[in-house]
Design an enzyme around this catalytic site. Structure first.
Site, short mmCIF file in Angstrom:
data_model
loop_
_atom_site.label_atom_id
_atom_site.label_comp_id
_atom_site.label_asym_id
_atom_site.label_seq_id
_atom_site.Cartn_x
_atom_site.Cartn_y
_atom_site.Cartn_z
N GLY A 128 0.69 -1.19 0.14
CA GLY A 128 -0.10 -0.07 -0.11
C GLY A 128 0.92 1.36 0.08
N PHE A 132 -13.24 -0.75 16.99
CA PHE A 132 -11.89 -1.55 16.77
C PHE A 132 -11.15 -0.91 18.28
CE2 PHE A 132 -8.83 -3.05 13.76
CZ PHE A 132 -9.40 -4.04 13.27
N GLN A 158 4.77 -5.56 17.96
CA GLN A 158 3.43 -6.18 18.69
C GLN A 158 2.76 -7.49 18.31
OE1 GLN A 158 -0.48 -4.35 16.36
NE2 GLN A 158 -0.22 -3.42 17.99
N HIS A 174 -0.54 -9.64 17.99
CA HIS A 174 -1.75 -9.64 17.71
C HIS A 174 -2.41 -10.58 18.81
CE1 HIS A 174 -5.68 -9.62 15.76
NE2 HIS A 174 -5.36 -8.54 15.29
N LEU A 178 -3.82 -14.77 11.00
CA LEU A 178 -4.52 -13.60 11.77
C LEU A 178 -6.14 -13.72 11.57
CD1 LEU A 178 -4.50 -10.95 12.81
CD2 LEU A 178 -4.76 -9.85 10.46
N GLU A 203 -9.06 -8.28 14.37
CA GLU A 203 -9.87 -7.54 15.71
C GLU A 203 -11.18 -7.21 15.39
OE1 GLU A 203 -8.40 -3.07 17.52
OE2 GLU A 203 -6.94 -4.83 17.49
N ARG A 212 -4.20 -3.62 21.80
CA ARG A 212 -3.78 -4.85 21.42
C ARG A 212 -2.86 -5.70 22.40
NH1 ARG A 212 -3.10 -4.79 14.80
NH2 ARG A 212 -5.37 -4.72 14.43
N HIS A 253 2.64 -9.89 14.92
CA HIS A 253 1.97 -8.98 13.88
C HIS A 253 2.60 -7.79 13.28
CE1 HIS A 253 -1.88 -8.10 11.68
NE2 HIS A 253 -1.86 -6.99 12.53
N GLU A 262 5.15 -0.01 7.05
CA GLU A 262 5.77 -0.60 8.20
C GLU A 262 7.31 -0.53 8.34
OE1 GLU A 262 5.19 -4.95 10.67
OE2 GLU A 262 4.32 -4.47 8.64
N ARG A 300 0.96 -0.11 18.39
CA ARG A 300 0.08 0.47 17.24
C ARG A 300 -1.35 0.17 17.61
NH1 ARG A 300 -2.41 -1.69 13.07
NH2 ARG A 300 -1.39 -3.78 12.96
N SER A 344 -2.66 1.06 10.63
CA SER A 344 -1.55 0.56 9.57
C SER A 344 -1.94 0.88 8.25
CB SER A 344 -1.33 -0.88 10.13
OG SER A 344 -2.26 -1.73 9.58
#
Length: 629
Positions: free
Chosen positions: A54, A156, A277, A279, A289, A292, A323, A390, A424, A435, A440
């Site tokens: 991205g 979230f 992190q 998750h 995964l 969340e 998290r 994660h 990232e 985070r 992200s």
């Protein structure tokens, strides 16, 4: 572009490149030495983007839109980049589900970062968020919709209203539970409208530096084995994280911290790598995964007693606490004997109380993943989950324009000319020590665009560039050749597994001086094994054995700094939880770690956190406070 041949002289295990950039056959200069010649092709662009997730795609779009001759180099086909695995959504204070304000989003992000986030960068990102989402909508991202046709927003973790006093915020813009997939494909489609050149399945080896400035990169085309030098006045690193330094991670096997390691090998610092992190909900045994968003839609974590234990650990936010808070709570439940399963070593995530219609509409991918990887029907059975690596909060230090920074003397804000980072791989630092979920996807688009905008402000398309030095990139090719022809009893897989097991055991959810000091020693031992690795495939064409060997170098540099930074930080903050130092220590440790590594030896330094926002009248700074949910 121009083509040339580099003579490469070998003698035993020590390889040396010819000091001159030869334009005659290498054998003519080799004389009595054993010789290997590498064909090298030169390219010149206004700007390079390394990585096509991205962040990389948004930077590519922005640069091409502004008329820069742009090349995007990626070791994967763009839509295979790891952004495709993001599930839950992207945060923005649109207010579609009720009142919201970007300042509340910024407050939550600062609190989530445990006050290690730079408040100027957080101010910038959260204010830009609504426009960013509407831009993605215009690119064709198929966001889920409310009955009135607005972009759907779900709850979230760590998201609140009215500066933490107004209850749960519904701020996460979602495309069912496949938001990253939708975003990545839409960005790639948008990038093809512009005159940008994609070099797909090119593995970038190193930065080319000249008098402190980044002037290009060296790369290997995996398809045909050719080597390339790319000259450019501006280079954007968007290569993602290094989750595969751990044994169990939600990251793709391609997440090997390549950009971070390139920067480190150039003698530049990496920032805050100790903050990794976990998750809360990776599928037990598989690491896959579970977003969340599953808890945002009403999912509940329960222990072996059937208790909704997050009510004890985070009485207000419960299952939607930050998290790091949820991961630690799960770990405590397991440690104290309330885990589930035959070994009592994991936790159950219940979705079976939610309507099937909601699961089919909002969580179709999760339902499928749970069936494939855990063998459960989410309408009838809980999903077995465990905290899993994660995300890497740390990375290449940048300002909020995306410009890479270094420290010279007491000046910690020195800009590295020609070098940018986003996503990232970058560390602006909007995430600080932890985070928030759905920040992200926002980070990658906001700072991918910021890099392009900054380059457009200070550079011009088609501006003349100095020629590369004749020997530019020689060390990079020497490193590749040494890895390719080294002899020894070890395989890449053996050494990589040893690395991953040390990281999993010694830099886990909870840390102590004993485990971290042991981790530093064990990583030194793992690093010493690199000299014994032999690549079995000596070819240059689609040599996955060689690529994995080079990726191992990258993983190791990231891991060494991570462990050393964690051992040195004598406090608990965000994702860095020290059992022997359980309190946050703002007086001594409210500062960013800068890590340097050379030949396996780590050196640490520090720089100040930016505690002021961009405009105090628009959004006042948030002073440190107790972080409770």
């Amino acid at each position: 572009s121009t083509q040339s041949t580099w003579g490469f002289i070998g003698c035993g295990h020590r390889m040396a490149l010819l000091s001159a950039f030869l334009r005659r056959p290498a054998l003519a200069a080799a004389r009595s030495f054993a010789t290997r010649a590498y064909h090298v092709e030169d390219h010149t662009y206004d700007a390079l983007v390394i990585g096509a997730g991205g962040a990389g795609l948004r930077a590519t779009i922005g640069l091409a839109e502004k008329g820069f001759r742009t090349a995007c180099l990626t070791k994967l086909f763009p839509t295979r980049s790891h952004t495709v695995a993001a599930q839950g959504g992207i945060n923005a204070a649109l207010g579609n589900m009720g009142e919201d304000d970007w300042r509340w989003h910024a407050y939550d992000t600062i609190k989530g970062s445990d006050w290690l986030g730079d408040q100027d960068a957080i101010h910038f990102m959260c204010k830009e968020a609504p426009a960013t989402v509407y831009e993605l909508d215009s690119y064709g991202v198929p966001f889920s919709r409310t009955p009135s046709g607005q972009i759907y927003q779900r709850a979230f973790g760590g998201q609140s209203l009215k500066y933490g006093k107004g209850g749960q915020a519904f701020r996460c813009c979602a495309a069912a539970d496949r938001t990253g997939h939708a975003l990545l494909h839409s960005l790639y489609g948008a990038s093809l409208k512009h005159d940008a050149k994609f070099f797909v399945e090119y593995f970038v080896l190193d930065l080319i530096m000249n008098e402190g400035a980044c002037v290009g990169v060296t790369a290997l085309c995996m398809e045909d084995g050719t080597l390339h030098r790319f000259r450019a006045a501006n280079t954007v690193i968007a290569t993602g994280g290094y989750g595969r330094a751990y044994f169990s991670a939600t990251s793709a096997h391609t997440c090997t911290g390549d950009g971070n390691a390139m920067v480190s090998r150039a003698g530049l610092p990496l920032q805050d790598l100790e903050f990794v992190q976990f998750h809360p909900t990776g599928i037990y045994g598989a690491g896959c995964l579970i977003t969340e968003g599953a808890r945002g839609e009403g999912g509940i974590l329960r222990n072996s007693n059937g208790e909704r234990f997050m009510e004890r650990h985070a009485p207000t936010a419960k299952d939607l606490a930050s998290r790091d808070v949820v991961s630690r709570a799960m770990t405590i439940e397991i440690r104290e004997g309330r885990g589930v399963g035959p070994e009592k070593d994991h936790i159950y995530l219940h979705l079976d109380h939610l309507p099937k219609a909601l699961l089919d509409k909002r969580l179709p991918g999760i339902s499928e993943s749970a069936h494939i990887f855990a063998g459960v029907d989410v309408t009838k059975q809980p999903i077995p989950v465990l905290p899993t690596v994660h995300y890497n909060m740390g990375g290449i230090p940048t300002n909020y324009y995306g410009q890479a920074l270094k420290k010279e003397g007491n000046d910690t804000e020195v800009i590295v000319p020609g070098l940018y980072a986003a996503g990232e791989a970058g560390c602006a630092s909007v995430h600080g020590a932890n985070r928030l979920g759905a920040n992200s996807l926002l980070d990658i688009v906001v700072f991918g665009r910021a890099c392009a905008n900054r380059i457009a402000e200070i550079a011009k398309p088609g501006a003349p560039q100095p020629e590369l030095k004749a020997d530019a990139g020689e060390e990079s090719i020497a490193r590749l050749d040494k890895a390719r022809f080294n002899k020894g009893p070890k395989s890449t897989a053996e050494v990589r597994l040893a690395l991953q097991k040390v990281m999993q055991s010694n830099a886990a959810v909870f840390r102590t001086q004993e485990t971290l000091a042991e981790g530093v020693t064990k990583l030194d031992a793992v690093y010493s094994l690199v000299k014994d690795i032999q690549v079995t495939d000596k070819s240059m064409i689609w040599n996955s054995d060689l690529i994995e060997r080079l990726e191992l170098d990258n993983l190791l540099d990231n891991a060494l700094i991570t462990m050393a930074g964690a051992e040195a930080r004598k406090e608990s903050r965000g994702a860095h939880a020290r059992e022997d130092f359980p309190k946050r220590d703002d007086e001594k440790w409210m500062k960013h770690t800068l890590g340097y590594v050379s030949d396996g030896k780590v050196r640490l330094d520090y720089r100040a956190v930016h505690s002021s926002t961009l405009d105090q009248s628009e959004f006042p700074s948030v002073p440190p406070a107790a972080r409770v949910y």
